[in-house]
Design a protein around this motif. Structure first.
Motif, PDB file in Angstrom:
ATOM      1  N   GLY A  16       0.793  -1.218   0.000  1.00  0.00           N
ATOM      2  CA  GLY A  16       0.000   0.000   0.000  1.00  0.00           C
ATOM      3  C   GLY A  16       0.824   1.266   0.000  1.00  0.00           C
ATOM      4  O   GLY A  16       0.301   2.356  -0.252  1.00  0.00           O
ATOM      5  N   SER A  17       2.127   1.132   0.281  1.00  0.00           N
ATOM      6  CA  SER A  17       3.007   2.302   0.391  1.00  0.00           C
ATOM      7  C   SER A  17       3.946   2.474  -0.792  1.00  0.00           C
ATOM      8  O   SER A  17       4.443   3.578  -1.042  1.00  0.00           O
ATOM      9  CB  SER A  17       3.852   2.193   1.664  1.00  0.00           C
ATOM     10  OG  SER A  17       3.035   2.095   2.804  1.00  0.00           O
ATOM     11  N   LYS A  91      11.933  11.667  -6.762  1.00  0.00           N
ATOM     12  CA  LYS A  91      11.453  12.980  -6.323  1.00  0.00           C
ATOM     13  C   LYS A  91      11.007  13.780  -7.547  1.00  0.00           C
ATOM     14  O   LYS A  91      11.833  14.316  -8.292  1.00  0.00           O
ATOM     15  CB  LYS A  91      12.546  13.710  -5.539  1.00  0.00           C
ATOM     16  CG  LYS A  91      12.920  12.970  -4.244  1.00  0.00           C
ATOM     17  CD  LYS A  91      13.817  13.790  -3.347  1.00  0.00           C
ATOM     18  CE  LYS A  91      14.011  13.112  -2.000  1.00  0.00           C
ATOM     19  NZ  LYS A  91      14.813  13.908  -1.063  1.00  0.00           N
ATOM     20  N   GLU A  92       9.697  13.816  -7.739  1.00  0.00           N
ATOM     21  CA  GLU A  92       9.132  14.482  -8.907  1.00  0.00           C
ATOM     22  C   GLU A  92       9.310  15.999  -8.798  1.00  0.00           C
ATOM     23  O   GLU A  92       9.546  16.535  -7.710  1.00  0.00           O
ATOM     24  CB  GLU A  92       7.645  14.137  -9.029  1.00  0.00           C
ATOM     25  CG  GLU A  92       7.318  12.650  -8.979  1.00  0.00           C
ATOM     26  CD  GLU A  92       7.725  11.877 -10.223  1.00  0.00           C
ATOM     27  OE1 GLU A  92       8.102  12.528 -11.221  1.00  0.00           O
ATOM     28  OE2 GLU A  92       7.670  10.635 -10.193  1.00  0.00           O
ATOM     29  N   LEU A  97       6.418  12.053  -4.249  1.00  0.00           N
ATOM     30  CA  LEU A  97       7.382  10.964  -4.204  1.00  0.00           C
ATOM     31  C   LEU A  97       6.773   9.712  -4.808  1.00  0.00           C
ATOM     32  O   LEU A  97       5.659   9.310  -4.444  1.00  0.00           O
ATOM     33  CB  LEU A  97       7.815  10.679  -2.767  1.00  0.00           C
ATOM     34  CG  LEU A  97       8.385  11.855  -1.958  1.00  0.00           C
ATOM     35  CD1 LEU A  97       8.704  11.401  -0.540  1.00  0.00           C
ATOM     36  CD2 LEU A  97       9.618  12.426  -2.638  1.00  0.00           C
ATOM     37  N   THR A  98       7.507   9.095  -5.730  1.00  0.00           N
ATOM     38  CA  THR A  98       7.092   7.818  -6.294  1.00  0.00           C
ATOM     39  C   THR A  98       8.024   6.753  -5.742  1.00  0.00           C
ATOM     40  O   THR A  98       9.239   6.808  -5.969  1.00  0.00           O
ATOM     41  CB  THR A  98       7.171   7.845  -7.839  1.00  0.00           C
ATOM     42  OG1 THR A  98       6.369   8.909  -8.336  1.00  0.00           O
ATOM     43  CG2 THR A  98       6.708   6.530  -8.434  1.00  0.00           C
ATOM     44  N   PRO A 263      13.134  12.078 -11.692  1.00  0.00           N
ATOM     45  CA  PRO A 263      12.284  11.263 -12.563  1.00  0.00           C
ATOM     46  C   PRO A 263      12.929  10.919 -13.903  1.00  0.00           C
ATOM     47  O   PRO A 263      12.682   9.848 -14.455  1.00  0.00           O
ATOM     48  CB  PRO A 263      11.028  12.120 -12.757  1.00  0.00           C
ATOM     49  CG  PRO A 263      11.412  13.505 -12.364  1.00  0.00           C
ATOM     50  CD  PRO A 263      12.501  13.374 -11.348  1.00  0.00           C
ATOM     51  N   PHE A 264      13.763  11.809 -14.436  1.00  0.00           N
ATOM     52  CA  PHE A 264      14.375  11.573 -15.745  1.00  0.00           C
ATOM     53  C   PHE A 264      15.332  10.387 -15.682  1.00  0.00           C
ATOM     54  O   PHE A 264      16.088  10.235 -14.732  1.00  0.00           O
ATOM     55  CB  PHE A 264      15.136  12.829 -16.198  1.00  0.00           C
ATOM     56  CG  PHE A 264      15.795  12.688 -17.547  1.00  0.00           C
ATOM     57  CD1 PHE A 264      15.145  13.092 -18.696  1.00  0.00           C
ATOM     58  CD2 PHE A 264      17.063  12.135 -17.670  1.00  0.00           C
ATOM     59  CE1 PHE A 264      15.748  12.965 -19.946  1.00  0.00           C
ATOM     60  CE2 PHE A 264      17.675  11.995 -18.908  1.00  0.00           C
ATOM     61  CZ  PHE A 264      17.016  12.410 -20.050  1.00  0.00           C
ATOM     62  N   LYS A 265      15.326   9.560 -16.717  1.00  0.00           N
ATOM     63  CA  LYS A 265      16.321   8.507 -16.847  1.00  0.00           C
ATOM     64  C   LYS A 265      16.562   8.247 -18.326  1.00  0.00           C
ATOM     65  O   LYS A 265      15.657   8.405 -19.157  1.00  0.00           O
ATOM     66  CB  LYS A 265      15.882   7.214 -16.136  1.00  0.00           C
ATOM     67  CG  LYS A 265      14.711   6.510 -16.762  1.00  0.00           C
ATOM     68  CD  LYS A 265      14.307   5.278 -15.952  1.00  0.00           C
ATOM     69  CE  LYS A 265      13.279   4.428 -16.691  1.00  0.00           C
ATOM     70  NZ  LYS A 265      12.070   5.165 -17.068  1.00  0.00           N
TER      71      LYS A 265
END
Length: 498
Positions: A16-17, A91-92, A97-98, A263-265
Motif C-alpha cells: 500500500g506504500s 522525487k518528482e 514521491l514515487t 524522474p528523468f532517466k
C-alpha cells in the motif's frame, strides 16, 4: 505509522506504500554480475532490470551485486540484511514521491571478504554480462600518458597476487582466465560509468593489464568478449538521514539505505553482446549502432554542467546544486558555456533537439526536491574534468574558438582547491589527488600556471598560450574581486558581444 524492516518476509506489508516486485524472486536466476552497487546502479540498471523482470520470459536476468572495495562493506551488509531489496524514491518536480521497492538484485558478494567467490561468480556459465559502475577514476587511466597506470600500488598487488586481487582488472582477468580454461562462452563487459567511449576504455585498460598479467589470454578475449559502449543518465544524489527517516515514518518502510533520484532517466547502449542480453529496450532503454553522439552530448553538457555549478557554487558557499542553478548569474554563466563553448564542438547530433535538451538540464538541475550535495558533485573532480571539460577545451583550441568560460571554471577550481569558500568556511575536498591539488593550489597563488602542471589531469594544456592567458586572467580576477562579481562581469561582457 507502524514500520517494518525491509526484507522478503515483510515485502507484502508494503504494497500500500510502494510498488513491490510482482514476480517470484526465488525463481530469478542470476545472469548479470554488477560491480559497484552504489546509488547510481540502484537508480538505473537495477531499476531497468527490475521493471523487465515484471514481464514474461526474463527470469534469467537477475543481478549479483559485487561490493568491490573495503569501504563498500556497509552497502553489502545492508543489502544482505534486506535480502537485496531497497526502496527507490523518485522525487518528482512537483515534490511528490514515487516509491518502488526494487527486487532485481538477488545475490550479493563482498569482494574483500571472499575474492574467490567473486571470481567464481564472474566465471559461472550462467553469467552473460558483467556491468560496472566503478567511477571515472576506476579505470586507472593516466591522462598525461594516455595509458594504463602500472605504477598504481593496487595494480602492483594484483600482478603479484593474482588469486586475491583488489582491482576490477585483477578480478576480470582471473574470471576470464577461468572461463577460457573451462571452455565456456565469453561475456559482455559493459561500463555504466560517465566515461566517453566507456566500452572502449574498459577494453583498452583491461587488455593493457592482461598483456602483462596473463598474455596468453589476450587472443581469447579478442575472440570471445565484447565491450559495448553506453550512455547513462539519472541524477542520483546521496541518500540523507532525512530521506531514511521520512520513508520509515510516512510509508512504514524501515530501509537502511534507500536511493533517491530524479524522474528523468536515459540509457543508450551499443548492441554488441557476446552471449545475449536482456530486452532492456522493452522498459525504455535505447539500443543503437553508435553511442558516441549521445555520450558526447551528455558528458559535455550534463556532467560538465554539474561540475560548473558545483565549483562555482562551492566558492559562493552554496550546499546544493539547486541553490547554485537558482543563482541567476551562475545559471546565465552555465547557459553561455553550453551555447558558446560546448555546442559548436558537439558535431552531428541527428535526431536530437539540442536546444530542448539544454533547457531540460536547467530544469533538472533546479529540482528543489533533489538537493544534490555540491560536495558530492565536486568529489573526484581530478578524474571528472579530463572527461567532462577538457575535450571541449581541446576542441575549441583546435578550432581557434572560445575557451574563456572553461578557463574561468578551471581557475575557480584552482582557488577551490585551496580548501575554503569565499566566506572563509572550509571545503570538504574528496579527491584521490587531494594533497597534490592543494599543494599546487598554494603554489598557484604565486604563479597561477603551476596548477596546470598536474599532467595526470591537464595533460599538456599548460603549453597552450591562449588557454593559459585566459586562465591566468580569470584566476587573478577571482582572487581580487570574488566569483560573484567576476561571473556577472563575464556574463555581461559576452552578452554585449552577441
Amino acid at each position: 505509522m507502524a514500520s517494518y524492516k525491509l526484507n522478503s518476509e515483510n515485502l507484502s506489508k508494503f504494497s500500500g506504500s510502494a510498488a513491490i516486485p510482482a514476480y517470484d524472486r526465488s525463481d530469478v536466476k542470476v545472469g548479470i554480475v554488477h560491480v559497484g552497487i552504489g546509488g547510481f546502479h540502484r537508480a538505473h540498471e537495477a531499476y531497468y532490470t527490475d521493471q523487465l523482470l515484471h514481464k514474461e520470459g526474463n527470469k534469467d536476468w537477475g543481478i549479483c551485486g559485487v561490493a568491490l572495495l573495503d569501504f563498500d562493506q556497509k552497502i553489502y551488509q545492508t543489502l544482505k540484511d534486506q535480502d537485496g531489496l531497497y526502496t527507490l524514491i523518485v522525487k518528482e518536480l512537483d515534490g511528490t514521491l514515487t516509491k518502488t521497492i526494487v527486487g532485481s538484485i538477488v545475490e550479493y558478494l563482498f569482494a574483500p571478504e571472499n575474492p574467490a567467490a567473486v571470481i567464481d561468480k564472474m566465471a559461472h556459465q550462467d553469467i552473460k554480462i558483467i556491468t560496472l559502475t566503478i567511477t571515472e577514476g576506476g579505470y586507472n587511466y593516466n591522462e598525461a600518458t594516455k595509458k594504463f597506470d602500472f605504477a598504481n600500488p593496487l595494480i602492483q598487488h594484483d600482478l603479484e597476487n593474482p588469486t586475491t586481487p583488489k582491482t576490477i582488472f585483477g578480478y576480470l582477468t582471473q574470471a576470464l582466465k577461468a572461463r577460457k580454461e573451462q571452455h565456456l562462452k565469453g561475456v559482455a563487459i559493459q561500463s555504466c560509468d560517465n566515461v566517453q567511449g566507456n566500452g572502449h576504455m574498459i577494453q583498452n585498460m583491461l587488455l593493457s593489464y592482461v598483456e602483462k598479467a596473463a598474455p596468453s589470454l589476450v587472443e581469447w578475449i579478442h575472440a570471445n568478449v565484447t565491450f559495448p559502449n553506453s550512455m547513462v543518465d539519472r541524477i542520483t544524489p546521496a541518500t540523507s538521514l532525512v530521506d531514511i527517516s521520512a520513508l520509515k515514518e510516512n510509508s512504514g518502510i524501515d530501509d537502511a539505505w534507500p536511493v533517491v533520484c530524479e524522474p528523468f532517466k536515459q540509457w543508450v547502449i551499443e548492441d554488441d553482446f557476446a552471449a545475449g542480453r536482456p530486452a532492456w529496450e522493452n522498459v525504455g532503454a535505447q539500443f543503437v549502432a553508435d553511442v558516441v553522439p549521445y555520450e558526447k552530448m551528455k558528458l559535455s553538457l550534463l556532467n560538465a554542467g554539474h561540475s560548473v555549478l558545483g565549483i562555482l557554487g562551492a566558492l559562493k558557499g552554496y550546499a546544493t546544486i539547486d541553490e547554485a542553478v537558482h543563482d541567476p548569474a551562475i545559471s546565465q554563466f552555465l547557459k553561455l558555456y553550453m551555447d558558446i563553448e560546448v555546442t559548436p564542438v558537439l558535431g552531428n547530433l541527428e535526431g536530437v533537439d539540442l536546444k530542448s535538451y539544454k533547457h531540460s538540464l536547467i530544469q533538472r538541475f533546479g529540482n528543489i526536491y533533489i538537493k544534490d550535495q555540491i560536495d558530492r558533485i565536486c568529489s573526484e573532480t581530478s578524474a571528472k574534468l579530463p572527461i567532462f571539460i577538457l575535450p571541449t577545451i581541446n576542441a575549441q583550441l583546435k578550432e581557434s574558438g572560445s575557451v574563456k568560460l572553461a578557463a574561468f571554471v578551471i581557475a575557480a577550481w584552482a582557488i577551490y582547491s585551496l580548501g575554503f569558500d569565499e566566506n572563509g568556511n572550509p571545503l570538504v575536498i574528496k579527491d584521490a589527488l587531494a594533497e597534490v591539488l592543494h599543494q599546487k593550489a598554494i603554489e598557484a597563488k604565486n604563479e597561477p600556471k603551476e596548477f596546470l602542471s598536474i599532467e595526470s589531469v591537464f595533460g599538456d594544456l599548460k603549453k597552450s598560450e591562449v588557454f593559459v592567458n585566459a586562465y591566468r586572467e580569470s584566476y587573478d580576477d577571482i582572487l581580487k574581486h570574488g566569483v560573484e562579481k567576476c561571473v556577472a562581469d563575464l556574463n555581461n561582457e559576452i552578452l554585449n558581444k552577441i
